[in-house]
Design a protein around this motif. Structure first.
Motif, PDB file in Angstrom:
ATOM      1  N   SER A   1      -2.379  -2.646  -7.046  1.00 21.00           N
ATOM      2  CA  SER A   1      -1.097  -2.939  -7.559  1.00 21.00           C
ATOM      3  C   SER A   1      -1.280  -3.693  -8.995  1.00 21.00           C
ATOM      4  CB  SER A   1      -0.497  -4.003  -6.758  1.00 21.00           C
ATOM      5  OG  SER A   1      -0.446  -3.498  -5.293  1.00 21.00           O
TER       6      SER A   1
ATOM      7  N   ALA B   1       0.809   0.692   5.940  1.00 23.87           N
ATOM      8  CA  ALA B   1      -0.053   1.601   5.265  1.00 23.87           C
ATOM      9  C   ALA B   1      -1.573   1.569   5.998  1.00 23.87           C
ATOM     10  CB  ALA B   1      -0.341   1.165   3.899  1.00 23.87           C
TER      11      ALA B   1
ATOM     12  N   LYS C   1      -0.306   1.272 -13.207  1.00 25.62           N
ATOM     13  CA  LYS C   1      -0.008   2.624 -12.535  1.00 25.62           C
ATOM     14  C   LYS C   1       1.201   3.058 -12.487  1.00 25.62           C
ATOM     15  CE  LYS C   1      -1.331   2.267  -8.283  1.00 25.62           C
ATOM     16  NZ  LYS C   1      -0.093   2.683  -7.505  1.00 25.62           N
TER      17      LYS C   1
ATOM     18  N   ARG D   1       0.291   6.913   8.232  1.00 26.38           N
ATOM     19  CA  ARG D   1      -0.170   7.616   7.007  1.00 26.38           C
ATOM     20  C   ARG D   1      -0.109   9.137   7.181  1.00 26.38           C
ATOM     21  NH1 ARG D   1      -2.291   4.109   3.434  1.00 26.38           N
ATOM     22  NH2 ARG D   1      -2.854   5.785   2.134  1.00 26.38           N
TER      23      ARG D   1
ATOM     24  N   ALA E   1       4.309  -3.423   3.577  1.00 27.49           N
ATOM     25  CA  ALA E   1       4.126  -1.954   3.062  1.00 27.49           C
ATOM     26  C   ALA E   1       2.542  -1.853   3.376  1.00 27.49           C
ATOM     27  CB  ALA E   1       4.518  -1.827   1.869  1.00 27.49           C
ATOM     28  N   SER E   2       1.773  -2.906   2.836  1.00 29.07           N
ATOM     29  CA  SER E   2       0.403  -2.757   2.898  1.00 29.07           C
ATOM     30  C   SER E   2      -0.015  -2.943   4.368  1.00 29.07           C
ATOM     31  CB  SER E   2      -0.054  -3.886   2.388  1.00 29.07           C
ATOM     32  OG  SER E   2      -1.237  -4.054   2.324  1.00 29.07           O
TER      33      SER E   2
ATOM     34  N   MET F   1      -3.995   9.478  -3.619  1.00 31.62           N
ATOM     35  CA  MET F   1      -3.603  10.743  -4.048  1.00 31.62           C
ATOM     36  C   MET F   1      -4.850  11.543  -4.198  1.00 31.62           C
ATOM     37  SD  MET F   1      -0.281  10.432  -3.934  1.00 31.62           S
ATOM     38  CE  MET F   1      -0.696   9.596  -2.349  1.00 31.62           C
TER      39      MET F   1
ATOM     40  N   TYR G   1       5.561   3.986   1.656  1.00 33.41           N
ATOM     41  CA  TYR G   1       5.188   2.903   2.422  1.00 33.41           C
ATOM     42  C   TYR G   1       6.212   1.770   2.478  1.00 33.41           C
ATOM     43  CZ  TYR G   1       0.993   5.682   3.096  1.00 33.41           C
ATOM     44  OH  TYR G   1       0.266   6.725   3.223  1.00 33.41           O
ATOM     45  N   ARG G   2       6.902   1.245   1.325  1.00 35.24           N
ATOM     46  CA  ARG G   2       7.577   0.473   1.364  1.00 35.24           C
ATOM     47  C   ARG G   2       8.960   0.545   1.911  1.00 35.24           C
ATOM     48  NH1 ARG G   2       6.933  -3.317  -3.202  1.00 35.24           N
ATOM     49  NH2 ARG G   2       4.986  -3.016  -4.251  1.00 35.24           N
TER      50      ARG G   2
ATOM     51  N   ASP H   1      -6.344  -3.241   1.540  1.00 32.15           N
ATOM     52  CA  ASP H   1      -6.164  -2.051   0.942  1.00 32.15           C
ATOM     53  C   ASP H   1      -7.550  -1.167   1.008  1.00 32.15           C
ATOM     54  OD1 ASP H   1      -3.206  -1.798   1.151  1.00 32.15           O
ATOM     55  OD2 ASP H   1      -3.325  -2.536  -1.153  1.00 32.15           O
TER      56      ASP H   1
ATOM     57  N   ARG I   1      -4.426  -8.455  -0.742  1.00 34.37           N
ATOM     58  CA  ARG I   1      -3.722  -7.180  -0.573  1.00 34.37           C
ATOM     59  C   ARG I   1      -4.808  -5.954  -1.050  1.00 34.37           C
ATOM     60  NH1 ARG I   1       1.840  -5.363  -3.128  1.00 34.37           N
ATOM     61  NH2 ARG I   1       2.622  -7.563  -2.608  1.00 34.37           N
TER      62      ARG I   1
ATOM     63  N   ARG J   1      11.159  -3.493  -3.899  1.00 37.76           N
ATOM     64  CA  ARG J   1      10.041  -4.005  -4.693  1.00 37.76           C
ATOM     65  C   ARG J   1       9.908  -5.456  -4.663  1.00 37.76           C
ATOM     66  NH1 ARG J   1       7.923   0.685  -6.017  1.00 37.76           N
ATOM     67  NH2 ARG J   1       9.400   2.189  -6.250  1.00 37.76           N
TER      68      ARG J   1
ATOM     69  N   ARG K   1      -2.647   5.487  -3.841  1.00 35.75           N
ATOM     70  CA  ARG K   1      -4.014   4.724  -3.520  1.00 35.75           C
ATOM     71  C   ARG K   1      -5.010   5.838  -3.239  1.00 35.75           C
ATOM     72  NH1 ARG K   1      -0.519   1.641  -4.525  1.00 35.75           N
ATOM     73  NH2 ARG K   1      -0.604  -0.873  -4.306  1.00 35.75           N
TER      74      ARG K   1
ATOM     75  N   SER L   1       4.216   7.421  -4.119  1.00 33.39           N
ATOM     76  CA  SER L   1       3.826   7.299  -2.707  1.00 33.39           C
ATOM     77  C   SER L   1       3.969   5.829  -2.062  1.00 33.39           C
ATOM     78  CB  SER L   1       2.610   7.842  -2.526  1.00 33.39           C
ATOM     79  OG  SER L   1       1.414   7.377  -3.051  1.00 33.39           O
ATOM     80  N   GLY L   2       3.787   4.936  -3.018  1.00 30.36           N
ATOM     81  CA  GLY L   2       4.002   3.591  -2.506  1.00 30.36           C
ATOM     82  C   GLY L   2       5.433   3.178  -2.092  1.00 30.36           C
TER      83      GLY L   2
HETATM   84  O1   DC Z   1       2.054   0.895  -5.049  1.00 32.48           O
HETATM   85  P1   DC Z   1       2.738  -0.044  -4.325  1.00 32.48           P
HETATM   86  O2   DC Z   1       2.404  -1.440  -4.429  1.00 32.48           O
HETATM   87  O3   DC Z   1       4.349   0.089  -4.309  1.00 32.48           O
HETATM   88  O4   DC Z   1       2.428   0.095  -2.667  1.00 32.48           O
HETATM   89  C1   DC Z   1       2.633  -0.392  -1.581  1.00 32.48           C
HETATM   90  C2   DC Z   1       1.785  -0.694  -0.553  1.00 32.48           C
HETATM   91  O5   DC Z   1       1.606   0.650   0.140  1.00 32.48           O
HETATM   92  C3   DC Z   1       0.524  -1.205  -0.978  1.00 32.48           C
HETATM   93  O6   DC Z   1       0.029  -2.308  -0.320  1.00 32.48           O
HETATM   94  C4   DC Z   1      -0.737   0.073  -0.774  1.00 32.48           C
HETATM   95  C5   DC Z   1       0.226   1.116   0.223  1.00 32.48           C
HETATM   96  N1   DC Z   1      -0.082   2.482  -0.384  1.00 32.48           N
HETATM   97  C6   DC Z   1      -0.977   3.177   0.451  1.00 32.48           C
HETATM   98  O7   DC Z   1      -1.580   2.772   1.173  1.00 32.48           O
HETATM   99  N2   DC Z   1      -0.893   4.434   0.023  1.00 32.48           N
HETATM  100  C7   DC Z   1      -0.528   4.892  -1.060  1.00 32.48           C
HETATM  101  N3   DC Z   1      -0.687   6.222  -1.393  1.00 32.48           N
HETATM  102  C8   DC Z   1       0.458   4.265  -1.951  1.00 32.48           C
HETATM  103  C9   DC Z   1       0.606   2.795  -1.319  1.00 32.48           C
END
Ligand code: DC
Length: 237
Positions: free
Chosen positions: A15, A105, A19, A111, A101-102, A134, A41-42, A186, A182, A93, A132, A37-38
Protein backbone atom coordinates in the motif's frame (compact mmCIF):
# COMPACT_ATOMS: atom_id res chain seq x y z
CA UNK A 1 -5.35 -22.36 -16.11
CA UNK A 2 -5.08 -20.75 -19.51
CA UNK A 3 -4.30 -17.08 -19.75
CA UNK A 4 -2.35 -17.32 -23.01
CA UNK A 5 -5.17 -15.90 -25.15
CA UNK A 6 -5.21 -12.58 -23.33
CA UNK A 7 -2.40 -10.18 -22.59
CA UNK A 8 -1.89 -9.49 -18.89
CA UNK A 9 0.28 -6.97 -17.06
CA UNK A 10 0.50 -7.37 -13.28
CA UNK A 11 1.48 -4.64 -10.85
CA UNK A 12 2.00 -5.88 -7.31
CA UNK A 13 3.38 -4.10 -4.28
CA UNK A 14 2.57 -2.70 -0.84
CA UNK A 15 0.00 0.00 0.00
CA UNK A 16 1.18 3.50 -0.77
CA UNK A 17 3.71 2.48 -3.41
CA UNK A 18 1.69 4.38 -6.04
CA UNK A 19 0.47 1.06 -7.46
CA UNK A 20 -3.21 2.00 -7.68
CA UNK A 21 -2.56 5.31 -9.43
CA UNK A 22 0.03 3.87 -11.84
CA UNK A 23 -2.13 0.83 -12.63
CA UNK A 24 -5.27 2.79 -13.45
CA UNK A 25 -3.28 5.36 -15.48
CA UNK A 26 -1.67 2.56 -17.44
CA UNK A 27 -4.94 0.68 -18.02
CA UNK A 28 -6.47 3.90 -19.31
CA UNK A 29 -3.51 4.74 -21.53
CA UNK A 30 -3.41 1.25 -23.05
CA UNK A 31 -7.21 1.04 -23.23
CA UNK A 32 -7.10 -2.25 -21.30
CA UNK A 33 -9.42 -3.76 -18.70
CA UNK A 34 -8.51 -3.08 -15.09
CA UNK A 35 -8.68 -5.30 -12.00
CA UNK A 36 -8.23 -3.60 -8.62
CA UNK A 37 -8.01 -6.83 -6.62
CA UNK A 38 -7.54 -4.97 -3.32
CA UNK A 39 -11.07 -3.60 -3.78
CA UNK A 40 -12.42 -7.17 -3.68
CA UNK A 41 -10.77 -7.83 -0.29
CA UNK A 42 -12.04 -4.45 0.93
CA UNK A 43 -15.55 -5.37 -0.26
CA UNK A 44 -15.46 -8.66 1.63
CA UNK A 45 -14.37 -6.78 4.78
CA UNK A 46 -17.13 -4.20 4.37
CA UNK A 47 -19.79 -6.82 3.64
CA UNK A 48 -18.75 -8.62 6.87
CA UNK A 49 -19.08 -5.37 8.76
CA UNK A 50 -22.52 -4.69 7.24
CA UNK A 51 -23.75 -8.15 8.15
CA UNK A 52 -22.19 -8.01 11.65
CA UNK A 53 -19.89 -10.94 10.90
CA UNK A 54 -16.80 -11.25 13.12
CA UNK A 55 -13.61 -11.71 11.10
CA UNK A 56 -12.60 -14.75 13.15
CA UNK A 57 -15.78 -16.54 12.01
CA UNK A 58 -13.91 -17.97 9.01
CA UNK A 59 -16.83 -19.99 7.63
CA UNK A 60 -19.13 -16.95 7.54
CA UNK A 61 -16.41 -14.72 6.04
CA UNK A 62 -15.80 -17.27 3.27
CA UNK A 63 -19.52 -17.47 2.54
CA UNK A 64 -19.56 -13.69 2.15
CA UNK A 65 -16.54 -13.84 -0.21
CA UNK A 66 -18.08 -16.60 -2.32
CA UNK A 67 -21.40 -14.77 -2.75
CA UNK A 68 -20.21 -11.18 -2.96
CA UNK A 69 -22.90 -9.17 -4.77
CA UNK A 70 -20.78 -6.53 -6.46
CA UNK A 71 -20.96 -4.45 -9.61
CA UNK A 72 -18.31 -2.25 -11.15
CA UNK A 73 -20.02 0.62 -12.95
CA UNK A 74 -17.51 1.86 -15.53
CA UNK A 75 -19.83 4.33 -17.26
CA UNK A 76 -18.40 7.23 -15.27
CA UNK A 77 -14.74 8.34 -15.39
CA UNK A 78 -14.17 7.02 -11.88
CA UNK A 79 -15.48 3.46 -11.66
CA UNK A 80 -18.29 3.32 -9.10
CA UNK A 81 -18.41 0.19 -6.95
CA UNK A 82 -21.77 -1.13 -5.81
CA UNK A 83 -22.09 -3.63 -2.98
CA UNK A 84 -25.56 -5.17 -2.76
CA UNK A 85 -26.76 -2.22 -4.84
CA UNK A 86 -25.23 0.45 -2.56
CA UNK A 87 -22.47 2.77 -3.82
CA UNK A 88 -19.47 2.03 -1.57
CA UNK A 89 -16.74 3.56 -3.78
CA UNK A 90 -15.54 5.87 -1.00
CA UNK A 91 -16.47 3.77 2.01
CA UNK A 92 -14.12 0.92 1.06
CA UNK A 93 -11.12 3.31 1.02
CA UNK A 94 -11.17 4.09 4.76
CA UNK A 95 -8.33 2.92 7.06
CA UNK A 96 -10.80 0.80 9.07
CA UNK A 97 -11.92 -1.14 5.99
CA UNK A 98 -8.28 -1.39 4.77
CA UNK A 99 -7.14 -2.94 8.04
CA UNK A 100 -10.06 -5.38 8.06
CA UNK A 101 -9.30 -6.24 4.40
CA UNK A 102 -5.75 -7.16 5.33
CA UNK A 103 -7.16 -9.58 7.93
CA UNK A 104 -9.68 -11.27 5.60
CA UNK A 105 -6.95 -11.48 2.93
CA UNK A 106 -4.92 -13.71 5.26
CA UNK A 107 -7.65 -16.41 5.20
CA UNK A 108 -6.68 -19.01 2.54
CA UNK A 109 -10.26 -20.00 1.68
CA UNK A 110 -11.24 -16.35 1.16
CA UNK A 111 -8.40 -16.02 -1.36
CA UNK A 112 -9.54 -19.18 -3.07
CA UNK A 113 -13.15 -17.96 -3.18
CA UNK A 114 -12.01 -14.79 -4.98
CA UNK A 115 -9.72 -16.50 -7.51
CA UNK A 116 -12.27 -17.23 -10.27
CA UNK A 117 -13.85 -13.79 -9.87
CA UNK A 118 -10.45 -12.18 -10.49
CA UNK A 119 -9.72 -14.34 -13.55
CA UNK A 120 -13.13 -13.41 -14.94
CA UNK A 121 -11.69 -9.94 -15.60
CA UNK A 122 -9.53 -11.41 -18.40
CA UNK A 123 -10.47 -10.29 -21.88
CA UNK A 124 -9.59 -8.28 -24.96
CA UNK A 125 -7.56 -6.21 -25.55
CA UNK A 126 -5.76 -7.09 -22.31
CA UNK A 127 -5.91 -6.88 -18.53
CA UNK A 128 -3.98 -4.71 -16.11
CA UNK A 129 -4.15 -6.44 -12.71
CA UNK A 130 -3.24 -4.57 -9.54
CA UNK A 131 -2.67 -6.32 -6.20
CA UNK A 132 -0.27 -8.34 -4.09
CA UNK A 133 -0.27 -11.79 -5.72
CA UNK A 134 -1.29 -10.97 -9.29
CA UNK A 135 2.05 -12.10 -10.77
CA UNK A 136 2.70 -14.96 -8.34
CA UNK A 137 -0.70 -16.70 -8.02
CA UNK A 138 -3.59 -15.22 -9.99
CA UNK A 139 -1.90 -14.57 -13.37
CA UNK A 140 1.43 -16.46 -13.28
CA UNK A 141 1.64 -16.38 -17.11
CA UNK A 142 1.43 -12.58 -17.37
CA UNK A 143 3.56 -10.99 -20.12
CA UNK A 144 4.91 -8.29 -17.83
CA UNK A 145 5.12 -8.37 -14.04
CA UNK A 146 6.05 -5.27 -12.11
CA UNK A 147 6.70 -5.07 -8.38
CA UNK A 148 6.27 -1.46 -7.34
CA UNK A 149 7.64 -0.45 -3.99
CA UNK A 150 8.72 2.55 -1.86
CA UNK A 151 10.15 2.91 1.65
CA UNK A 152 7.63 2.61 4.53
CA UNK A 153 8.52 6.18 5.60
CA UNK A 154 7.70 7.59 2.18
CA UNK A 155 4.49 5.57 1.92
CA UNK A 156 3.26 6.79 5.31
CA UNK A 157 4.09 10.39 4.36
CA UNK A 158 2.05 10.02 1.12
CA UNK A 159 -0.89 8.60 3.08
CA UNK A 160 -0.54 11.39 5.68
CA UNK A 161 -0.74 14.07 2.96
CA UNK A 162 -3.74 12.35 1.32
CA UNK A 163 -5.66 12.23 4.61
CA UNK A 164 -4.65 15.80 5.57
CA UNK A 165 -5.93 16.98 2.19
CA UNK A 166 -9.26 15.38 3.05
CA UNK A 167 -9.27 17.49 6.24
CA UNK A 168 -8.70 14.51 8.55
CA UNK A 169 -6.72 14.77 11.77
CA UNK A 170 -3.92 12.21 11.44
CA UNK A 171 -0.65 11.36 13.12
CA UNK A 172 2.38 10.46 10.99
CA UNK A 173 3.94 8.11 13.56
CA UNK A 174 0.64 6.19 13.92
CA UNK A 175 0.37 5.85 10.14
CA UNK A 176 3.96 4.55 9.90
CA UNK A 177 3.16 1.97 12.60
CA UNK A 178 -0.04 0.89 10.83
CA UNK A 179 1.69 0.61 7.45
CA UNK A 180 4.57 -1.40 8.94
CA UNK A 181 2.13 -3.73 10.72
CA UNK A 182 0.09 -4.24 7.54
CA UNK A 183 3.25 -4.89 5.50
CA UNK A 184 4.33 -7.49 8.03
CA UNK A 185 0.93 -9.21 7.99
CA UNK A 186 0.73 -9.12 4.18
CA UNK A 187 4.27 -10.42 3.61
CA UNK A 188 4.38 -13.05 6.36
CA UNK A 189 1.03 -14.75 5.69
CA UNK A 190 1.27 -18.35 4.60
CA UNK A 191 -0.86 -18.06 1.45
CA UNK A 192 -0.05 -15.64 -1.35
CA UNK A 193 2.32 -13.46 0.68
CA UNK A 194 3.36 -10.07 -0.66
CA UNK A 195 6.54 -11.08 -2.47
CA UNK A 196 7.75 -10.27 -5.99
CA UNK A 197 7.36 -13.05 -8.58
CA UNK A 198 10.74 -14.48 -9.65
CA UNK A 199 10.29 -12.88 -13.05
CA UNK A 200 8.97 -9.52 -11.77
CA UNK A 201 10.77 -6.25 -12.49
CA UNK A 202 11.31 -4.18 -9.35
CA UNK A 203 10.45 -0.49 -9.61
CA UNK A 204 11.21 1.70 -6.56
CA UNK A 205 9.10 4.86 -6.44
CA UNK A 206 10.86 6.36 -3.37
CA UNK A 207 11.67 10.01 -4.10
CA UNK A 208 10.01 9.87 -7.54
CA UNK A 209 6.90 11.66 -8.79
CA UNK A 210 3.99 9.76 -10.32
CA UNK A 211 4.87 10.90 -13.84
CA UNK A 212 8.48 9.65 -13.62
CA UNK A 213 7.27 6.26 -12.36
CA UNK A 214 4.59 6.08 -15.05
CA UNK A 215 7.19 6.83 -17.73
CA UNK A 216 9.43 4.03 -16.40
CA UNK A 217 6.57 1.50 -16.35
CA UNK A 218 5.25 2.58 -19.76
CA UNK A 219 8.74 2.12 -21.25
CA UNK A 220 8.75 -1.45 -19.93
CA UNK A 221 5.42 -2.06 -21.71
CA UNK A 222 6.89 -0.67 -24.93
CA UNK A 223 9.98 -2.87 -24.60
CA UNK A 224 7.73 -5.95 -24.24
CA UNK A 225 5.71 -4.95 -27.31
CA UNK A 226 2.55 -4.41 -25.26
CA UNK A 227 1.81 -0.94 -26.58
CA UNK A 228 -0.25 -1.45 -29.72
CA UNK A 229 -0.27 1.09 -32.50
CA UNK A 230 -2.88 3.68 -31.73
CA UNK A 231 -2.13 3.86 -27.98
CA UNK A 232 -1.18 7.40 -26.94
CA UNK A 233 2.43 8.33 -26.33
CA UNK A 234 3.50 8.37 -22.67
CA UNK A 235 5.13 11.71 -23.34
CA UNK A 236 1.65 13.18 -23.68
CA UNK A 237 0.84 12.90 -19.94
O1 DC B 1 -4.40 -2.58 -2.27
P1 DC B 1 -5.36 -2.39 -1.14
O2 DC B 1 -4.78 -1.52 -0.04
O3 DC B 1 -6.68 -1.88 -1.59
O4 DC B 1 -5.60 -3.84 -0.50
C1 DC B 1 -6.38 -4.03 0.65
C2 DC B 1 -5.86 -5.25 1.42
O5 DC B 1 -6.08 -6.43 0.66
C3 DC B 1 -4.36 -5.20 1.72
O6 DC B 1 -4.13 -5.24 3.11
C4 DC B 1 -3.78 -6.43 1.11
C5 DC B 1 -4.93 -7.25 0.61
N1 DC B 1 -4.73 -7.69 -0.77
C6 DC B 1 -4.26 -8.96 -0.95
O7 DC B 1 -3.97 -9.66 0.02
N2 DC B 1 -4.12 -9.45 -2.22
C7 DC B 1 -4.42 -8.71 -3.27
N3 DC B 1 -4.26 -9.22 -4.49
C8 DC B 1 -4.87 -7.38 -3.11
C9 DC B 1 -5.01 -6.91 -1.83
Amino acid sequence: MTTQHFSVITIDGPSGSGKGTISSMLAQRLGWRFLDSGALYRLVALACQNHAIELDNVEAVVTIAAHLDVQFDTRTQITRILLEGEDVTDTIRTETVGNAASKVAAIPSVREALLARQRDFLGEPGLLADGRDMGTVVFPDAELKIFLTASAEERSKRRYNQLKDKGLDVNLADLLNEISERDKRDSERVVSPLVPADDAILVDSTGKGIEAVFQQVYSLCEERGLVKTGAHSAAAI
